[in-house]
Motif scaffolding. Structure first.
Motif: not given
Ligand code: HEM
Length: 346
Positions: A293-315
């Motif tokens: 039941x958490x698929x949509x929340x998981x997408x929101x959570x992971x995409x938001x975290x990675x959007x923020x990280x991609x803006x902050x750093x290069x990996x």
């Protein structure tokens, strides 16, 4: 009941909460370095999930002591707990049960306070407080506390391992990482303003990268069901009491269904039919009555975290090391998940 609390109106609020939590958490990483990505994302996901799913009061109580209680509760999430009776006097089972009691008693206080409050919040806790069963009975404090714990744990390992694997796939494929960064600017604007839910939905390359990560590293490797009555599945007769297993890991790699099955190729989802039309070829969130039941929340959570990280750093990978899979944990985590990072200049 839980699904009602995971809706778009709430996701709209979650995006800024998760973005802020991520920025705050990663302040400690500084300009550049090498750090354990999985450990960091596990800690961050407890903070974001607790804030979004439990509400700001419970998030506010999350200090080192409560984090240790979560860790003890989590320590009971082992193969032993799966196979052995829960009452066995094992130290990890005792710690788990004590942590369970203590976390619940913290939650009871917050639940009581909310019940007495005149103001209504718009979050999962409020959804559970206002919900009722079909016969009209409201949920008890114990049921609400249990559901809040269940929600946190269901999404904790799954989302933290997936986020960490996504980071390593992006670090290994620098061209895709740069395209994801360019996508942030193209969708959100050159000056990268705070994210919104609508922008998040338009980040389609990041979406495909996450989808492909879930194909190659589905956190739940096997789903099991016991036949209560005689069943017939794919031409086999299953007697009562026998188990049937389905493995996303296997289905996601079948050569009959997937081209270049072992390669990270997010653009395969640009085709209408990436898995040769097989209905259950792609099942990271399960299928049927007990589908996640958490698929949509998981997408929101992971995409938001990675959007923020991609803006902050290069990996980058360190010495080209891409983590091997640790098969000894319940959810298969990356071995030695240390990553190199360097702050981006806008
Ligand atoms: C990448 C993240 C996630 C993955 C891959 C995932 C995967 C799954 C899978 C495969 C199942 C079905 C298990 C089975 O059939 O035996 C499941 C069930 C479930 N998931 Fe998730 N999950 C994720 C995140 C979450 C999150 C964030 C939440 C909560 C907000 C959540 C809540 C649940 C719940 C409550 C169930 C049980 C549903 C039921 O039994 O009816 N999951 N998940």
């Amino acid at each position: 009941m839980l699904k009602t609390g995971l809706n778009i109106a709430q996701f709209r609020q979650h995006v800024s909460v998760i973005e802020e939590e991520t920025k705050e958490y990663f302040k400690a990483w500084g300009e550049c370095g090498e750090k354990n990505l999985f450990e960091a994302l596990s800690e961050l996901i407890i903070l974001t999930a607790s804030h979004c799913l439990h509400g700001k009061e419970i998030r506010g109580l999350l200090d080192e002591k409560v984090a240790q209680l979560y860790a003890d509760l989590d320590g009971g999430f082992t193969h032993a707990a799966w196979l052995l009776p829960g009452w066995l006097p094992l130290p990890s089972f005792r710690r788990r049960d004590r942590a369970h009691r203590e976390i619940k008693s913290i939650f009871y206080k917050v639940i009581q306070k909310r019940r007495q409050s005149e103001e209504k919040e718009d979050d999962m806790l409020q959804t559970l407080l206002d919900a009722s069963y079909k016969d009209g009975r409201a949920l008890t404090d114990d049921e609400i506390a249990g559901m809040l714990i269940g929600l946190l744990l269901a999404g904790q390992h799954t989302s933290s391992t997936t986020s960490a694997w996504l980071g390593f796939f992006l670090a290994r494929d620098k061209a895709i990482q740069e395209q994801c960064y360019a996508e942030q600017k193209a969708v959100c604007g050159e000056d990268l303003p705070p994210l919104t839910y609508d922008q998040l939905k338009d980040l389609s390359l990041l979406d495909r990268c996450l989808k492909e990560t879930l194909r190659l590293r589905p956190p739940i490797m096997t789903m099991m069901r016991m036949a209560r009555t005689p069943q017939s599945v794919a031409g086999y007769n299953i007697p009562p009491g026998h188990q049937v297993c389905v493995s996303p890991t296997v289905n996601h790699r079948l050569r009959d269904s997937w081209n270049e099955a072992l390669d990270f190729k997010p653009d395969r989802y640009l085709q209408d039919n990436p898995a040769a039309g097989e209905k259950f070829a792609y099942i990271p969130f399960g299928a049927g009555r007990h589908r996640c039941i958490g698929e949509n929340f998981a997408y929101v959570q992971i995409k938001t975290i990675w959007s923020t990280l991609l803006r902050l750093y290069e990996f980058d990978l360190i010495n080209n090391y891409f983590p091997t899979i640790n098969y000894t944990t319940m959810i298969h985590t990356p071995n030695n998940p240390v990553i190199r990072y360097k702050r981006r200049s806008l």
